[in-house]
Design an enzyme around this catalytic site. Structure first.
Site, mmCIF file in Angstrom:
data_model
loop_
_atom_site.group_PDB
_atom_site.id
_atom_site.type_symbol
_atom_site.label_atom_id
_atom_site.label_comp_id
_atom_site.label_asym_id
_atom_site.label_seq_id
_atom_site.Cartn_x
_atom_site.Cartn_y
_atom_site.Cartn_z
ATOM 1 C CG HIS A 231 99.766 34.426 44.164
ATOM 2 N ND1 HIS A 231 98.896 35.372 43.714
ATOM 3 C CD2 HIS A 231 101.004 34.855 43.836
ATOM 4 C CE1 HIS A 231 99.581 36.335 43.124
ATOM 5 N NE2 HIS A 231 100.854 36.052 43.172
ATOM 6 C CG ASP B 50 92.290 39.121 50.338
ATOM 7 O OD1 ASP B 50 91.854 39.757 51.318
ATOM 8 O OD2 ASP B 50 91.795 39.242 49.202
ATOM 9 C CB SER C 169 92.488 42.298 43.311
ATOM 10 O OG SER C 169 91.267 42.735 43.902
ATOM 11 C CG ASP D 168 96.842 40.230 43.998
ATOM 12 O OD1 ASP D 168 97.759 39.523 43.537
ATOM 13 O OD2 ASP D 168 95.986 39.817 44.811
HETATM 14 ZN ZN LIG Z 1 96.930 35.470 43.801
#
Ligand SMILES: [Zn+2]
Length: 349
Positions: free
Chosen positions: A223, A268, A50, A83
């Site tokens: 997600h 994550d 990210s 991301d």
């Molecule tokens: Zn996401």
């Protein structure tokens, strides 16, 4: 194997009828955990970073760690994905660095918080797609807005405020030419996704199925798809943590998604929980220890265990040797000559 395009991994996953986990990283140990899990289960894999991870680790460290992973595991197809890119410039800088796919999350304005209009989303995503495809890099877009906030990114609130409209998803895919599409079906980023085991009132799997029926060739992305298992929460709380009770996305719902066009599953939180639990355990049981390896080794092993389990559950296990890497230069040719085009997108009625 050199770093490959995420588009190739997802095309192969569609042929094989499985999903590919996309695991977030910030440091070397997390990359090592994922690669060992991929080796253990013989899985292709997407590693993603990210904006927060890029700021934490610095781009050059991340990129060279990824190159090391590709060198050390030549049998594993591996892609490096950005991301939640928040702007054209963020995606451009990732592509220049060597990322092999990017997400342009135009569902939010560049502040990463305020929902954008449909037109704004189409415009910035189309711009990224043009730039990326010319260079052989694939693009994930997002339509609808996920709930929650992670790494400072997100609109906050519940995942039900801006769920994806199937008609808009079709229009968005047509107008932008994205390779894959993240949709909002009630999931949120972070650990606190649901306040009870989710059912159809909060996790809209029917909506996902409807979108897949309309866009059968578009790779869908889930997600906020950590399962937040109770055993990982319990280890943290057993050794002094203070997590509130929470529920994630049950693995069986993700598997239902995979049967209905989901090819990329972002995870994550589960890895964060595994790492933190393992470190807390060492601190609580052996407070005399101070060598970071004494707690980083069990932390890395705990994450590897979670990743290997997800790889098996998503069905990517056993598929690492199915195909050879297509070079990024050849991907660029494929976009230019139309062979990678997914049009016509819409299924005949
Ligand atoms: Zn996401």
């Amino acid at each position: 194997m050199p770093l490959v395009s995420t588009r190739q991994l997802l095309d192969e996953a569609a042929k094989g009828g499985y999903g590919v986990g996309a695991f977030n990283v910030n440091d070397m140990e997390q990359i090592q955990a994922i690669m060992e899990a991929a080796k253990e289960t013989n899985s292709p894999v997407i590693i993603q970073a990210s904006r927060g991870a890029r700021a934490f680790a610095q781009d050059n460290y991340l990129y060279h760690l990824m190159l090391a992973a590709a060198e050390l595991y030549p049998q594993i197809p591996l892609s490096m994905h950005l991301d939640h890119g928040n702007s054209f410039e963020t995606c451009e800088s990732a592509i220049k660095l060597g990322f092999t796919s990017v997400m342009m999350d135009g569902s939010l304005k560049p502040d990463g918080k305020t929902p954008a209009t449909f037109e704004e989303n189409v415009e910035v995503t189309r711009k990224v797609v043009d730039y990326a495809h010319e260079r052989g890099i694939s693009v994930e877009g997002e339509i609808g807005v996920l709930g929650g906030i992670e790494d400072g990114h997100g609109a906050g609130g519940s995942g039900l405020e801006h769920v994806t409209d199937p008609d808009q998803a079709v229009e968005f895919a047509e107008l932008t030419g994205v390779d894959s599409l993240a949709i909002a079906i009630g999931t949120s980023h972070g650990a606190y996704k649901f306040s009870k085991k989710p059912d159809g009132s909060v996790l809209k799997m029917d909506l996902l199925i409807a979108i897949h029926k309309r866009l059968p060739k578009t790779h869908l992305v889930m997600h906020g798809s950590s399962s937040v298992p109770k055993d990982l929460q319990d280890i943290i709380n057993q050794y002094g943590g203070k997590l509130k009770e929470t529920w994630g996305v049950p693995v069986e719902e993700i598997q239902l998604g995979i049967k209905n066009g989901v090819r990329k599953v972002n995870v994550d939180t589960d890895n964060r929980l595994a790492i933190t639990g393992a470190i807390r355990k060492v601190f609580a049981e052996s407070p005399e220890k101070f060598d970071p390896r004494d707690y980083m080794k069990p932390a890395r092993a705990a994450m590897q265990k979670v990743v290997a389990l997800r790889m098996t559950q998503f069905g990517q296990a056993g598929h690492a040797g199915d195909y050879k890497a297509i070079s990024i230069a050849d991907m660029a040719k494929g976009y230019a000559n139309g062979s990678l085009s997914t049009k016509p997108l819409v299924a005949a009625k």
